[in-house]
Design an enzyme around this catalytic site. Sequence first.
Site, PDB file in Angstrom:
ATOM      1  N   ARG A  76      50.082  -9.008  42.828  1.00  0.00           N
ATOM      2  CA  ARG A  76      49.490  -9.711  41.623  1.00  0.00           C
ATOM      3  C   ARG A  76      48.115 -10.195  42.188  1.00  0.00           C
ATOM      4  O   ARG A  76      47.897 -10.441  43.371  1.00  0.00           O
ATOM      5  CB  ARG A  76      50.028 -11.168  41.227  1.00  0.00           C
ATOM      6  CG  ARG A  76      49.456 -11.991  40.170  1.00  0.00           C
ATOM      7  CD  ARG A  76      49.987 -13.364  39.808  1.00  0.00           C
ATOM      8  NE  ARG A  76      51.270 -13.394  39.156  1.00  0.00           N
ATOM      9  CZ  ARG A  76      52.391 -13.501  39.351  1.00  0.00           C
ATOM     10  NH1 ARG A  76      52.477 -13.696  40.738  1.00  0.00           N
ATOM     11  NH2 ARG A  76      53.462 -13.336  38.614  1.00  0.00           N
ATOM     12  N   ARG A 124      56.245 -24.059  54.828  1.00  0.00           N
ATOM     13  CA  ARG A 124      54.789 -24.386  54.621  1.00  0.00           C
ATOM     14  C   ARG A 124      54.565 -24.873  53.222  1.00  0.00           C
ATOM     15  O   ARG A 124      53.959 -26.016  53.096  1.00  0.00           O
ATOM     16  CB  ARG A 124      53.986 -23.113  54.616  1.00  0.00           C
ATOM     17  CG  ARG A 124      52.533 -23.290  54.651  1.00  0.00           C
ATOM     18  CD  ARG A 124      51.816 -21.828  54.235  1.00  0.00           C
ATOM     19  NE  ARG A 124      51.805 -21.512  53.031  1.00  0.00           N
ATOM     20  CZ  ARG A 124      51.905 -20.111  52.690  1.00  0.00           C
ATOM     21  NH1 ARG A 124      51.623 -19.201  53.607  1.00  0.00           N
ATOM     22  NH2 ARG A 124      52.027 -19.712  51.226  1.00  0.00           N
ATOM     23  N   HIS A 173      57.659  -5.647  48.948  1.00  0.00           N
ATOM     24  CA  HIS A 173      56.931  -6.565  49.804  1.00  0.00           C
ATOM     25  C   HIS A 173      57.042  -6.472  51.228  1.00  0.00           C
ATOM     26  O   HIS A 173      56.404  -7.101  52.013  1.00  0.00           O
ATOM     27  CB  HIS A 173      57.517  -8.086  49.364  1.00  0.00           C
ATOM     28  CG  HIS A 173      56.514  -9.335  49.759  1.00  0.00           C
ATOM     29  ND1 HIS A 173      57.085 -10.163  50.742  1.00  0.00           N
ATOM     30  CD2 HIS A 173      55.139  -9.742  49.375  1.00  0.00           C
ATOM     31  CE1 HIS A 173      56.145 -10.990  51.000  1.00  0.00           C
ATOM     32  NE2 HIS A 173      54.848 -10.740  50.240  1.00  0.00           N
ATOM     33  N   ASN A 201      43.388 -22.404  45.457  1.00  0.00           N
ATOM     34  CA  ASN A 201      44.768 -22.603  45.344  1.00  0.00           C
ATOM     35  C   ASN A 201      45.182 -23.346  43.969  1.00  0.00           C
ATOM     36  O   ASN A 201      46.158 -22.455  43.344  1.00  0.00           O
ATOM     37  CB  ASN A 201      45.317 -23.366  46.410  1.00  0.00           C
ATOM     38  CG  ASN A 201      45.222 -22.750  47.793  1.00  0.00           C
ATOM     39  OD1 ASN A 201      44.644 -21.732  48.077  1.00  0.00           O
ATOM     40  ND2 ASN A 201      45.669 -23.745  48.715  1.00  0.00           N
ATOM     41  N   ARG A 231      48.974  -5.612  50.153  1.00  0.00           N
ATOM     42  CA  ARG A 231      47.624  -5.940  49.953  1.00  0.00           C
ATOM     43  C   ARG A 231      47.142  -5.279  51.159  1.00  0.00           C
ATOM     44  O   ARG A 231      47.376  -5.439  52.574  1.00  0.00           O
ATOM     45  CB  ARG A 231      47.500  -7.435  49.942  1.00  0.00           C
ATOM     46  CG  ARG A 231      48.303  -8.055  48.948  1.00  0.00           C
ATOM     47  CD  ARG A 231      47.720  -9.533  48.942  1.00  0.00           C
ATOM     48  NE  ARG A 231      48.777 -10.487  48.185  1.00  0.00           N
ATOM     49  CZ  ARG A 231      48.587 -10.642  46.990  1.00  0.00           C
ATOM     50  NH1 ARG A 231      48.016  -9.960  46.364  1.00  0.00           N
ATOM     51  NH2 ARG A 231      49.633 -11.255  46.343  1.00  0.00           N
ATOM     52  N   HIS A 261      51.937 -18.116  57.865  1.00  0.00           N
ATOM     53  CA  HIS A 261      52.484 -17.050  57.055  1.00  0.00           C
ATOM     54  C   HIS A 261      53.541 -16.159  57.792  1.00  0.00           C
ATOM     55  O   HIS A 261      54.443 -15.517  56.960  1.00  0.00           O
ATOM     56  CB  HIS A 261      51.365 -16.016  56.605  1.00  0.00           C
ATOM     57  CG  HIS A 261      51.622 -15.242  55.573  1.00  0.00           C
ATOM     58  ND1 HIS A 261      51.928 -13.697  55.822  1.00  0.00           N
ATOM     59  CD2 HIS A 261      51.563 -15.344  54.116  1.00  0.00           C
ATOM     60  CE1 HIS A 261      52.185 -13.037  54.677  1.00  0.00           C
ATOM     61  NE2 HIS A 261      51.897 -14.181  53.463  1.00  0.00           N
ATOM     62  N   TYR A 293      45.423 -15.597  58.888  1.00  0.00           N
ATOM     63  CA  TYR A 293      46.777 -16.063  58.452  1.00  0.00           C
ATOM     64  C   TYR A 293      47.576 -15.966  59.890  1.00  0.00           C
ATOM     65  O   TYR A 293      47.495 -14.786  60.759  1.00  0.00           O
ATOM     66  CB  TYR A 293      47.372 -14.910  57.395  1.00  0.00           C
ATOM     67  CG  TYR A 293      46.974 -14.939  55.977  1.00  0.00           C
ATOM     68  CD1 TYR A 293      45.743 -15.709  55.957  1.00  0.00           C
ATOM     69  CD2 TYR A 293      47.729 -14.564  54.905  1.00  0.00           C
ATOM     70  CE1 TYR A 293      45.399 -15.690  54.478  1.00  0.00           C
ATOM     71  CE2 TYR A 293      47.213 -14.575  53.878  1.00  0.00           C
ATOM     72  CZ  TYR A 293      46.130 -15.243  53.599  1.00  0.00           C
ATOM     73  OH  TYR A 293      45.807 -15.414  52.239  1.00  0.00           O
TER      74      TYR A 293
END
Length: 800
Positions: free
Chosen positions: A424, A583, A454, A60, A394, A610, A487
């Site tokens: 990314r 979060r 997204h 992270n 993703r 998430h 997640y």
Amino acid sequence: MDELPPPYEPDRDVDLQDPELYLNRELSELSFQRRVMHEALDDRNPLLERVRFLSIVTRNLDEFVMKRIGGLKQQIEAGITEAAADGRTPQEQWTEVHDVLGPMLEKQADCYRSMLRPALADAGIDILAYEDLTAAEQTRMREYFEESVLPTLTPLSFDPAHPFPFISNRSLSLAVLTRSPDTEEPTFTRVKIPPNRPRLVQVGEDSRYVLVEEVIERNLDLLLSNVEIVDTALFRLTRNAEVRRDEEIAEDLIEMIEEVLEQRRFATVVRMEIERDAHPRIRQTLKRQLELDEREIYDLPGPLDYREFMSLTELDRPELKLEPWTPQPHPRLEDTAWSAFEQDDSSDDIFEQIDERDILLHHPYHDFGTTVQRFLSEAASDPDVLAVKAAIYRTASDSQVIQSLIDAAENGKQVAVMVELKARFDEQNNLEWIRRLEENGIHVAYGTIGLKTHTKTALVVREEDDSVELYSHVGTGNYHSETAKGYVDLGLLTADRDIGQDLVTLFNSFTGPGLDEEFRKLLVAPVTMRREFTRYIRREARHAQAGRPARIVVKVNGLEDPKIVEELYRASMAGVEIDLIVRDICRLRPGLAVSQNVTVHSIVGRFLEHSRIFYFRNGAPAPGETVTGGGEPEYYIGSADWMTRNLDSRVEAVTPVENPEIRRQLKFVLELLLSDNRKRWTMNEDGSYDQQYPDDGEPVVNVQAILMREALKASRNDNVTDGIPSDYPVDGELLVGGETAASVSSSTADGGRDTLERYADHWYRPDSETYAYAVRTPAGDRRYYESRAGAVDALERFYG
């Protein structure tokens, strides 16, 4: 398009642009990483779970340095001096971030050296220093080095005949100073620690290990013969990931992304971690050649880079781990035997289930393969399906999702896929999927100029008896089978025509000339979402001013957008009760004069939180009350955080949740989150956080553990058909559900008395000051409720 109502204006003079009202984005992110690190420090966690979090912290913080510190350095070099909402310039942020990051890395190293390494040794897992090995073991390690490590090494010297070597991002390196017999000046040589060799080298048959860098360092004479080894130091570089090209002038988006990936390899170094007490010659050579500022150099006790310590979690030591978790089938879908690899005509199709009523998916409690993957796989093989469309941000490297889309095209369906090239660190993976999809004749859109796509959405168009039906999936998480195991995400499967038509419009915008500005039900960024969320916040403020119940509960990953923060401050001053479950990044400061009614929470646990949930009470009365002018509570889920990038620079989709039973489930989840006393933190007005603990005698409430247990019970209980089987006892009515399953099932003149009489053997009045009703479940458990409506709801679900 309706105009926005005016914002609430407080009686007193308040400057809501005051930088003191806003926390810094970067420092707030580092505060989150402290909470993540706490999971490694917390001895209530199993030992190998703590080691897992030690590794997660490195990963992270690496990403933070690459993205955020790299971005700040770019701004500084570009001469940008504009202050952020908190009043700090890029230079000031860069300085403060480095000042905070150093002690965090020291604390991580201390956690390993003084806590985890000794605890591992006590558990029979020894990570040894090379000098602690016996002579015989050192001999075996030397043989291992010569046979398995030495052939992979390439020493790169820096001298008049050799330029300074290129050092790749996040690779671990050994700097070696050597001196030849015929020279006085030492030579700098870089030896890359091979990433394809085990970092933890096993010594013998037991769980005893030595680090590979120590094996290399102690056997350098075999690699660098005929020279004197003067000194060595381990070091590691982090490079800037914020490498960008102007999309407006790029002729080919794929070519542009490939160039960005290549440039990222050679990007500016923004941090160097180096072994403490390194030889001054080594340190100075690296600093000068890499053009580093002193603040960018972190002198740390070894080892550096804890990512590979994750391998210890694979040891067969169940007593040192959390109980393993297997995602469960969804109760609505588990009775129809289905496999992604073996399908037959005897099973009921998923579309019949969705058509009957909406389905809420909750990962990782519900299995991704038998829910989302099944939705796409059945669409691919169903002869009645005409088209399949999906937006991929993703996905897994061996994605069954992509294979389903390819299968659909091979079966004659119209298939359109939006693959976001600018995701990314997933650019290369997505490039490969684009090529494979296009090779199979699938229409692929690469993204939208100036925007990242997204949204997590999929659409199936199906021909049925007398019409063409639309089946939609709108989620909070990626179409990624691996992250779906770790997640926490939500997804809605629905046959709602308006939502389906909105997705038709959205997918057409990906392949067409531009984004539509009108949608029936979905909130879509960057066109309608900011406006509508602002409208809902202001509506709550009007309800509060009129004396009606007003409440906002929002669960997001980040709350960074200053305009949304200002709207929340205004709503708080108007009297709206606000709970924000954020979060990580949060700019808003609770407990100030402008935020007395705001509480900020953060959950950090086994799974990465998430999901995004938005609840607006909308003046709705509590059960048994009457309120004039109020409406029904509103629930939304979707892909967007309350970050400026999500609202203005990304294509996002958030869907309303209108099914009463699914609203009840979301209410359950939110109330449970707000009741957690094991993994929940609450923010103080200065931006610091306190972890919540149960009071003496109070039961532990761990939201993720409870949801795992409830999902397991639901999958084993034939009377449960919608996911969560029961209400978990919490103090007070935290949210009002509006048109809940209880109000639907008991909306008769007798207020549910008939249900209570019909199932009199299954409930009773407990001896409790809090709960008025206790309901016996078919499994023999008891569920407690404050209101008649809750008890009636439970009786109807269990026995109706």
